[in-house]
Design a protein around this motif. Structure first.
Motif, PDB file in Angstrom:
ATOM      1  N   VAL A  11      -0.686  17.738   9.249  1.00 51.59           N
ATOM      2  CA  VAL A  11      -1.616  17.274   8.206  1.00 51.59           C
ATOM      3  C   VAL A  11      -1.850  15.795   8.473  1.00 51.59           C
ATOM      4  O   VAL A  11      -0.945  14.980   8.340  1.00 51.59           O
ATOM      5  N   GLU A  12      -3.059  15.453   8.843  1.00 48.34           N
ATOM      6  CA  GLU A  12      -3.378  14.090   9.272  1.00 48.34           C
ATOM      7  C   GLU A  12      -3.932  13.266   8.117  1.00 48.34           C
ATOM      8  O   GLU A  12      -4.664  13.773   7.266  1.00 48.34           O
ATOM      9  N   ILE A  13      -3.533  11.978   8.103  1.00 47.08           N
ATOM     10  CA  ILE A  13      -4.103  11.006   7.168  1.00 47.08           C
ATOM     11  C   ILE A  13      -5.390  10.469   7.775  1.00 47.08           C
ATOM     12  O   ILE A  13      -5.410   9.993   8.917  1.00 47.08           O
ATOM     13  N   THR A  14      -6.488  10.508   7.030  1.00 48.70           N
ATOM     14  CA  THR A  14      -7.786  10.097   7.587  1.00 48.70           C
ATOM     15  C   THR A  14      -8.461   8.978   6.811  1.00 48.70           C
ATOM     16  O   THR A  14      -9.538   8.526   7.193  1.00 48.70           O
ATOM     17  N   CYS A  15      -7.861   8.506   5.712  1.00 49.14           N
ATOM     18  CA  CYS A  15      -8.464   7.400   4.974  1.00 49.14           C
ATOM     19  C   CYS A  15      -7.363   6.641   4.244  1.00 49.14           C
ATOM     20  O   CYS A  15      -6.251   7.133   4.060  1.00 49.14           O
ATOM     21  N   GLU A  16      -7.693   5.423   3.817  1.00 52.64           N
ATOM     22  CA  GLU A  16      -6.686   4.587   3.176  1.00 52.64           C
ATOM     23  C   GLU A  16      -6.220   5.178   1.856  1.00 52.64           C
ATOM     24  O   GLU A  16      -5.056   5.034   1.474  1.00 52.64           O
ATOM     25  N   GLY A  17      -7.113   5.842   1.143  1.00 47.18           N
ATOM     26  CA  GLY A  17      -6.717   6.458  -0.118  1.00 47.18           C
ATOM     27  C   GLY A  17      -5.600   7.469   0.075  1.00 47.18           C
ATOM     28  O   GLY A  17      -4.630   7.506  -0.700  1.00 47.18           O
ATOM     29  N   GLU A  18      -5.718   8.312   1.107  1.00 49.05           N
ATOM     30  CA  GLU A  18      -4.657   9.282   1.398  1.00 49.05           C
ATOM     31  C   GLU A  18      -3.372   8.572   1.791  1.00 49.05           C
ATOM     32  O   GLU A  18      -2.271   8.991   1.395  1.00 49.05           O
ATOM     33  N   LEU A  19      -3.510   7.512   2.575  1.00 55.21           N
ATOM     34  CA  LEU A  19      -2.333   6.760   3.000  1.00 55.21           C
ATOM     35  C   LEU A  19      -1.594   6.193   1.797  1.00 55.21           C
ATOM     36  O   LEU A  19      -0.359   6.273   1.702  1.00 55.21           O
ATOM     37  N   ARG A  20      -2.342   5.635   0.845  1.00 56.35           N
ATOM     38  CA  ARG A  20      -1.715   5.044  -0.336  1.00 56.35           C
ATOM     39  C   ARG A  20      -1.058   6.101  -1.220  1.00 56.35           C
ATOM     40  O   ARG A  20      -0.069   5.827  -1.910  1.00 56.35           O
ATOM     41  N   GLU A  21      -1.593   7.310  -1.209  1.00 55.45           N
ATOM     42  CA  GLU A  21      -0.969   8.393  -1.967  1.00 55.45           C
ATOM     43  C   GLU A  21       0.447   8.669  -1.470  1.00 55.45           C
ATOM     44  O   GLU A  21       1.332   9.034  -2.231  1.00 55.45           O
ATOM     45  N   VAL A  22       0.646   8.473  -0.168  1.00 56.57           N
ATOM     46  CA  VAL A  22       1.954   8.757   0.426  1.00 56.57           C
ATOM     47  C   VAL A  22       2.903   7.569   0.297  1.00 56.57           C
ATOM     48  O   VAL A  22       4.053   7.721  -0.122  1.00 56.57           O
ATOM     49  N   VAL A  23       2.428   6.368   0.667  1.00 58.81           N
ATOM     50  CA  VAL A  23       3.341   5.216   0.740  1.00 58.81           C
ATOM     51  C   VAL A  23       3.281   4.305  -0.473  1.00 58.81           C
ATOM     52  O   VAL A  23       4.174   3.479  -0.678  1.00 58.81           O
ATOM     53  N   GLY A  24       2.230   4.422  -1.291  1.00 62.54           N
ATOM     54  CA  GLY A  24       2.078   3.521  -2.421  1.00 62.54           C
ATOM     55  C   GLY A  24       1.569   2.157  -1.982  1.00 62.54           C
ATOM     56  O   GLY A  24       1.134   1.968  -0.847  1.00 62.54           O
ATOM     57  N   GLY A  25       1.643   1.191  -2.878  1.00 61.57           N
ATOM     58  CA  GLY A  25       1.179  -0.160  -2.589  1.00 61.57           C
ATOM     59  C   GLY A  25       2.329  -1.118  -2.426  1.00 61.57           C
ATOM     60  O   GLY A  25       3.447  -0.851  -2.874  1.00 61.57           O
ATOM     61  N   PRO A  26       2.085  -2.271  -1.783  1.00 56.42           N
ATOM     62  CA  PRO A  26       3.140  -3.268  -1.602  1.00 56.42           C
ATOM     63  C   PRO A  26       3.492  -3.942  -2.923  1.00 56.42           C
ATOM     64  O   PRO A  26       2.661  -4.029  -3.823  1.00 56.42           O
ATOM     65  N   ASN A  27       4.742  -4.405  -3.007  1.00 55.79           N
ATOM     66  CA  ASN A  27       5.105  -5.157  -4.207  1.00 55.79           C
ATOM     67  C   ASN A  27       4.454  -6.538  -4.159  1.00 55.79           C
ATOM     68  O   ASN A  27       3.867  -6.944  -3.154  1.00 55.79           O
ATOM     69  N   ARG A  28       4.540  -7.243  -5.254  1.00 57.59           N
ATOM     70  CA  ARG A  28       3.838  -8.526  -5.379  1.00 57.59           C
ATOM     71  C   ARG A  28       4.275  -9.517  -4.305  1.00 57.59           C
ATOM     72  O   ARG A  28       3.458 -10.239  -3.738  1.00 57.59           O
ATOM     73  N   HIS A  29       5.581  -9.538  -4.004  1.00 58.45           N
ATOM     74  CA  HIS A  29       6.084 -10.518  -3.030  1.00 58.45           C
ATOM     75  C   HIS A  29       5.564 -10.209  -1.630  1.00 58.45           C
ATOM     76  O   HIS A  29       5.162 -11.116  -0.892  1.00 58.45           O
ATOM     77  N   ALA A  30       5.554  -8.931  -1.250  1.00 61.09           N
ATOM     78  CA  ALA A  30       5.064  -8.547   0.075  1.00 61.09           C
ATOM     79  C   ALA A  30       3.569  -8.775   0.203  1.00 61.09           C
ATOM     80  O   ALA A  30       3.078  -9.199   1.256  1.00 61.09           O
ATOM     81  N   ALA A  31       2.843  -8.513  -0.869  1.00 60.92           N
ATOM     82  CA  ALA A  31       1.382  -8.620  -0.821  1.00 60.92           C
ATOM     83  C   ALA A  31       0.918 -10.060  -0.663  1.00 60.92           C
ATOM     84  O   ALA A  31      -0.152 -10.309  -0.104  1.00 60.92           O
ATOM     85  N   HIS A  32       1.725 -11.008  -1.151  1.00 59.60           N
ATOM     86  CA  HIS A  32       1.261 -12.400  -1.187  1.00 59.60           C
ATOM     87  C   HIS A  32       2.101 -13.347  -0.319  1.00 59.60           C
ATOM     88  O   HIS A  32       2.036 -14.563  -0.498  1.00 59.60           O
ATOM     89  N   LYS A  33       2.863 -12.799   0.633  1.00 61.24           N
ATOM     90  CA  LYS A  33       3.733 -13.679   1.424  1.00 61.24           C
ATOM     91  C   LYS A  33       3.038 -14.305   2.635  1.00 61.24           C
ATOM     92  O   LYS A  33       3.585 -15.199   3.274  1.00 61.24           O
ATOM     93  N   THR A  34       1.844 -13.859   2.951  1.00 60.28           N
ATOM     94  CA  THR A  34       1.138 -14.389   4.114  1.00 60.28           C
ATOM     95  C   THR A  34       0.660 -15.813   3.854  1.00 60.28           C
ATOM     96  O   THR A  34       0.085 -16.109   2.815  1.00 60.28           O
ATOM     97  N   ARG A  35       0.902 -16.698   4.838  1.00 57.52           N
ATOM     98  CA  ARG A  35       0.453 -18.083   4.755  1.00 57.52           C
ATOM     99  C   ARG A  35      -0.469 -18.388   5.926  1.00 57.52           C
ATOM    100  O   ARG A  35      -0.546 -17.616   6.873  1.00 57.52           O
ATOM    101  N   THR A  36      -1.152 -19.513   5.870  1.00 54.27           N
ATOM    102  CA  THR A  36      -2.113 -19.877   6.922  1.00 54.27           C
ATOM    103  C   THR A  36      -1.657 -21.069   7.749  1.00 54.27           C
ATOM    104  O   THR A  36      -2.391 -21.508   8.639  1.00 54.27           O
ATOM    105  N   ALA A  37      -0.474 -21.590   7.487  1.00 60.94           N
ATOM    106  CA  ALA A  37       0.049 -22.726   8.252  1.00 60.94           C
ATOM    107  C   ALA A  37       1.562 -22.613   8.342  1.00 60.94           C
ATOM    108  O   ALA A  37       2.209 -21.945   7.521  1.00 60.94           O
TER     109      ALA A  37
END
Length: 213
Positions: A11-37
């Motif tokens: 059973v293949e995942i073919t879109c982001e919506g399906e992917l999120r159904e399986v893995v869920g979303g990142p927590n707040r810390h993971a979602a915002h840890k990226t920096r530019t410097a």
């Protein structure tokens, strides 16, 4: 059995919506840890890291990942958004470099032996053949002819889960003799015309002495 039949149960995942159904979303810390410097802690990490992996892709999306290693601190921080990585003698395939000429985007992972967490950098790269900083990259009398200069766009630290699960740094998990030697692999796959005796000598103790030759 055909390839289609062998994969009938997939059973293949073919879109982001399906992917999120399986893995869920990142927590707040993971979602915002990226920096530019680069932060001072990033600079300290780079000063101690002896190994990084560089991921590139060409204009058609074909990918390559190449390890780069030298004494700790071999990656030079030119400023808070610019890194320089020396090129050393190799097999001259330069797959990553040719990719960069077509598509400058790169992904870097910097490792510290014994540490499970990694420093990740994404950005745009260019190949430099002459610059003042090249003199400071001399190792064992070898001044690099080229350096990869990376303009940082994203930087963040990645947790240790993969290294903990794999036991990468645990000597009790190491089994270097489980597979044929590099000489035997080369004989079977890369260099069938060379004798095994020659390859065992070539990849033997003297190999390390020729790293910068």
């Amino acid at each position: 059995m055909s390839e289609t039949a062998a994969r009938a149960g997939w059973v293949e995942i073919t879109c982001e919506g399906e992917l999120r159904e399986v893995v869920g979303g990142p927590n707040r810390h993971a979602a915002h840890k990226t920096r530019t410097a680069l932060h001072a802690l990033d600079r300290a990490w780079l000063a101690h890291s002896p190994l990084c992996f560089i991921a590139t892709s060409d204009g058609d999306g074909s990918c390559d990942v190449s390890p780069k290693g030298d004494p700790p601190g071999f990656v030079k921080v030119l400023d808070d958004t610019t890194l320089a990585i020396p090129d050393r003698p190799g097999n001259k395939r330069v797959d990553g470099f040719t990719n960069i000429l077509r598509n400058p985007r790169v992904g870097l992972a910097f490792l510290l032996p014994g540490r499970g967490d990694t420093l990740r950098v994404n950005g745009r790269a260019r190949i430099v053949r002459q610059a003042p900083f090249l003199d400071g990259m001399t190792v064992r009398g070898h001044r690099p002819a080229l350096a990869l200069v990376v303009e940082v766009e994203e930087v963040f630290h990645h947790c240790a889960k993969a290294f903990l699960r794999s036991g990468t740094w645990d000597p009790d998990t190491w089994a270097p003799q489980a597979l044929p030697s590099r000489a035997r692999i080369a004989k079977a796959l890369d260099r069938p015309d060379d004798t095994l005796e020659f390859l065992e000598e070539y990849y033997g103790p003297g190999y390390a002495e020729r790293l910068y030759g």
